[in-house]
Scaffold this active site. Structure first.
Site, PDB file in Angstrom:
ATOM      1  N   GLY A 281       0.825  -1.202   0.000  1.00  0.00           N
ATOM      2  CA  GLY A 281       0.000   0.000   0.000  1.00  0.00           C
ATOM      3  C   GLY A 281       0.859   1.251   0.000  1.00  0.00           C
ATOM      4  N   CYS A 282       0.253   2.361  -0.368  1.00  0.00           N
ATOM      5  CA  CYS A 282       1.000   3.612  -0.483  1.00  0.00           C
ATOM      6  C   CYS A 282       1.446   4.129   0.885  1.00  0.00           C
ATOM      7  CB  CYS A 282       0.182   4.662  -1.217  1.00  0.00           C
ATOM      8  SG  CYS A 282      -1.503   4.884  -0.588  1.00  0.00           S
ATOM      9  N   TYR A 283       0.518   4.194   1.827  1.00  0.00           N
ATOM     10  CA  TYR A 283       0.900   4.670   3.155  1.00  0.00           C
ATOM     11  C   TYR A 283       1.962   3.761   3.787  1.00  0.00           C
ATOM     12  CZ  TYR A 283      -2.995   8.078   3.344  1.00  0.00           C
ATOM     13  OH  TYR A 283      -3.844   9.130   3.127  1.00  0.00           O
TER      14      TYR A 283
ATOM     15  N   THR B  85       4.202   1.975   2.487  1.00  0.00           N
ATOM     16  CA  THR B  85       5.510   2.162   1.859  1.00  0.00           C
ATOM     17  C   THR B  85       6.213   3.398   2.417  1.00  0.00           C
ATOM     18  OG1 THR B  85       4.790   1.059  -0.162  1.00  0.00           O
ATOM     19  CG2 THR B  85       6.680   2.543  -0.342  1.00  0.00           C
ATOM     20  N   SER B  86       5.490   4.504   2.463  1.00  0.00           N
ATOM     21  CA  SER B  86       6.123   5.736   2.957  1.00  0.00           C
ATOM     22  C   SER B  86       6.539   5.584   4.413  1.00  0.00           C
ATOM     23  CB  SER B  86       5.175   6.936   2.798  1.00  0.00           C
ATOM     24  OG  SER B  86       4.143   6.915   3.771  1.00  0.00           O
TER      25      SER B  86
END
Lengths: 346, 346, 346, 346
Positions: free
Chosen positions: C149-151, C153-154
């Protein structure tokens, strides 16, 4: 294959930086030197952290760029390009000027709109002005290229087919253009201060923008007659993109179908110009971060007017992208080299 | 003093909600009833949390608004206003229509542009169309008011002085308008989906927007002759504001000074129209959240064109503000009552 | 060299389209098939005019993509991926899932947060979850990859060095993330309607976002102990980018210098992660349209907290870019193939 | 009724101009004088065309404002307020300072964070710091008011109930704030240059913003013990609004219900603070252009944390609105006078 050594003078301005970004990814060019007056001695990726890991160049002086490169791009304020251009030409290098100093053929126009004279008219006579889709054949072998302005590019690509065919009355032309804020450059000003610019919209330099004589020069050649245009730019609260809405009264007999055929013929083989199908509308979002020009044709049948919407990225086709396209042509490279990045959809 | 009981049908649309906001602060009106089909039975401040603490009304049905109020604003999709208007008029109430159903005098225009007929032509004959600065004298005592469209308001205020004096050729008129996204309403659509709309800009409904006949109707009356306009709206990635850039070829003898004098005379006493001094440019940021119209005049002396920039808030002077202004006139209140909030600077 | 035939299921969603854009420019892949339920039978460049001239594919059905490709990316709503994944795995193809269906190792987590069960647990056992910088060694030869997921990963890239070293108390962790609107996808919704989203800012799904168990799974493995995180996402009125601000109480003895050394060691050789020098701050503008992650370290010496700012493009490293990176690893290609486009500066 | 004569020193800065806008509409105040160093001698409505037709004042000198007014607002850079404050106090006028010069009770804090000393400590001892909801009783009759900072206002209103009850551990507090760009003022800077700021997002002055000691001072008094906060501000690409997301570990026994009851009791009678019902989330769009504070409460039951979202308009409740509220209290006027404009919904 040995790459061409290229350099950028004024690399930390917006057009200069965009040039660096394109050249760093160019398959046949090596960004070998960059200069800046303001940031002299600093690393380029310190000024623009986007480049961390992609570029380790340090910003030097103008002369270093000229000496160490075969191709020099100059991205400078008006009036400063002549000496650099001369030095490059004399040394047999290719010089591409991003500013307005070499765009106008008539010194009188330059005097009138920029308030300055040409120090070296013979040098200006060597300059090749090139929107490649309109002036491609002039570029190969050129040593001094005047890269066009952003507004003139969007406007002249939008009007060239109809101008060449004289399908409309040049006196009826109204040009309403809208540009994103990168067009105003990196210099701080109140009208591009975020709280003054965001959620704002207005025209500026109404009927007195310096791109006017350049537009008239290019369109006049295409039309085969001098013309006077009404040109009003507006500042859009977006980063990138120019959309020009162009209004013209068609001459008798020019139906929408005939006009569309003109455009289809003109742009069918062009790698960067897209004539949109009927029903679609040119939008800056569809060409941002690219060297593309999207054109849509519309007809006001009740009023007999042709309406053209022409969209480019002011930093791409309107500046750095077109400059690289001109470099490719001048050096005999594939015209699209380094310029085929697909535009993002959002 | 007893306040007028006013109600809003379609209170959760953008124009409807803005009406509620203005009426809640109006010194001589009491927002007594609101209706919504979609949110029936919910509190208005549940749909719009901005209103928490300011309004405890529950959204009811159309009929409840009509029954309980002396003044009814209808903010409805095209084609739904006739029955409500009739009921209000018959009951001696003031009905102000925010939509297009009563704006066009010629039913033929309505048929052509909206694809519908008038069920009750006599009712339409009673309707008073009013941009107050142009039609003020028609409003006192009116029972059925057609509140103008947002684009026509910006355009007709920008052109009225020159039209009345016939100082320019109507056939030369080109109208390039740009509107913020609230103009498209609260209904979800791909072109106003944030990632598709932000950092985007394009024209839409090119030369076929439904406001065209309304513009031609008002300008035709002012000019004293029928005219056909070229009108191209664009969608701006900002919330509020319309800027119309208007292009006209001046008739011989009409100098900039004479034209400016026309505007000065027309608007010197107007509480909501500001003719900007020479050198200033109309900008949507300067009139947002207000009932103001800012107008700047520009002259392309080379091409002989007048260029007018006219800015309004599409939700203010372009919709809810103007409707309240019309209500004030119809009821004999001070025309500026409830409308003098100072626009914010940022 | 023969290119890998790759296809995208769900190609007209934002992540799907971004995959297409990257794959069309990939030196060792050929975008061979795309599918869409909504736009079945239309050309992809009709839905996304950006692609005109770059892609002439027509949107087909899911099955066509699976049949005609060696690598299949599935960009689907939660709960629909299992059958496609199974078919691909059985046919010996590489399947990369862009959604959440294969990310969670514990079915109990999936049941709790997504309200669904695993139909084929054995299939899930084959899935490789990979943020390449953390799980690179698991990917070569994998047949079923769960793209993160994007969150997560960050967040996990921002915390991995400190987690592995257990340099801070996991119970003190507070995660405050902000995402651009493309993260919400192309589906229309009121909170991403332009007038409701522009000039707005708020948290959403406070402490109940479905990425929470994924974050805890990855960090728990790195930390060597289970942990419970407080995670609050916010919606930013920009198109692209996630910035996560991460707060942690350092354990005794962990000075800023020691912590920085952990990050330097972890990321010195990574092609896509940039640890910014002291004094710089991670900003979404510097990594947009790229597969990069920018990390800046900050210390609140008064309160004894480490503060990490971690920025990625939610559509790039947070979705399509990372998926291509995983494909490269799985196929044995250069990890950076097709992913080194330089981010624009503006 | 005779109106109070009020003046604004530094009227062309953003807070100064917003003060002028509020005071021009105040029922019991008359904006009698304005000053500016930069625009001395110009009309205020020449600098801010929004005010055309609403204000014909010319910008004078500081001393003229002090002489001609009974109430003086000073909106000045740090370090310049003492002499003006002294003159006003000695002349029996009310002076309200918009900056930081009188906010800190401990001169040591001022020295540490602003690098300056107090020239006249006795004057500082007279200053009343007031977030009215927390310090209302101190204001009536005050002659020197320190108007709070924007971040501290959003944060302390969001935390006051839990701090007073000591329902959470002060050492666990993490403050993640996001502010619109007007908070940075009208001074030109690269980080608020539109192309650098639009589509960007980042923290700044991480754990070293000058509002930190003010936050600690107010919260320390409420909590009854000194505390050290971790405070990280971020720059949002919107014009107006601050949203602070506040994280706290609850002490044993403090259930969501008990915590909510604390807030309900604290704010039930407050005219400007809205505790949002369960399920709603504070959003800057709902309070812009107002003096309101919206607060939403959220609980991370898994991690035992309270999460508070607190939203104000940084120019309204965070600056000019609160200053007028303090003026109203000091002069014995209705606290809400001139401050009840309904916020727009879009």
């Amino acid at each position: 294959m040995k790459k061409w050594k290229v350099g950028v003078i004024g690399a930390t301005g917006y057009a200069g930086l965009e040039l660096c970004r394109l050249l760093l990814a160019h398959p046949e060019a090596e960004l070998a030197a960059v200069s800046s007056v303001t940031y002299l001695g600093q690393r380029l990726d310190g000024v623009y952290p986007q480049l961390r890991g992609f570029c380790d160049l340090t910003l030097g002086e103008e002369a270093q760029v000229v000496e160490s490169c075969q191709v020099v791009f100059g991205s400078l304020p008006a009036g400063l390009s002549e000496p650099i251009a001369r030095r490059c030409v004399q040394a047999g290098k290719l010089y591409i000027d991003m500013g307005a100093d070499f765009r106008l053929k008539e010194e009188a126009d330059y005097r009138q709109w920029y308030g300055k004279a040409y120090a070296d008219p013979a040098l200006h006579a060597q300059a090749v002005y090139s929107i490649p889709e309109l002036h491609r054949q002039l570029v190969p072998g050129a040593k001094l290229i005047a890269n066009p302005g952003c507004y003139p590019t969007s406007i002249c690509l939008g009007l060239a087919p109809v101008a060449r065919a004289d399908a409309a009355q040049p006196g009826s032309l109204v040009i309403d253009s809208k540009s994103g804020t990168t067009g105003a450059g990196r210099g701080l000003a109140l009208n591009t201060h975020h709280p003054e610019c965001n959620e704002a919209f207005a025209p500026y330099k109404v009927a007195c923008h310096r791109h006017t004589p350049e537009i008239e020069q290019v369109l006049g050649e295409l039309w085969g007659q001098p013309l006077t245009v009404t040109f009003v730019p507006h500042l859009l609260p977006v980063n990138r993109g120019i959309l020009s809405t162009l209004y013209l009264s068609l001459r008798p007999g020019w139906t929408p179908e005939r006009v569309r055929a003109l455009y289809e013929e003109a742009y069918a083989q062009e790698p960067f110009v897209r004539l949109l199908p009927e029903g679609e509308v040119a939008n800056i979002k569809n060409i941002k971060y690219s060297n593309l020009c999207h054109i849509s044709l519309h007809f006001d049948r009740r009023a007999g007017r042709l309406i053209v919407a022409s969209a480019i990225d002011n930093m791409g086709k309107g500046a750095a992208g077109q400059a690289v396209q001109n470099m490719n042509l001048a050096l005999g490279l594939a015209e699209t080299a380094g310029l085929m990045a697909l535009p993002p959809a959002f």
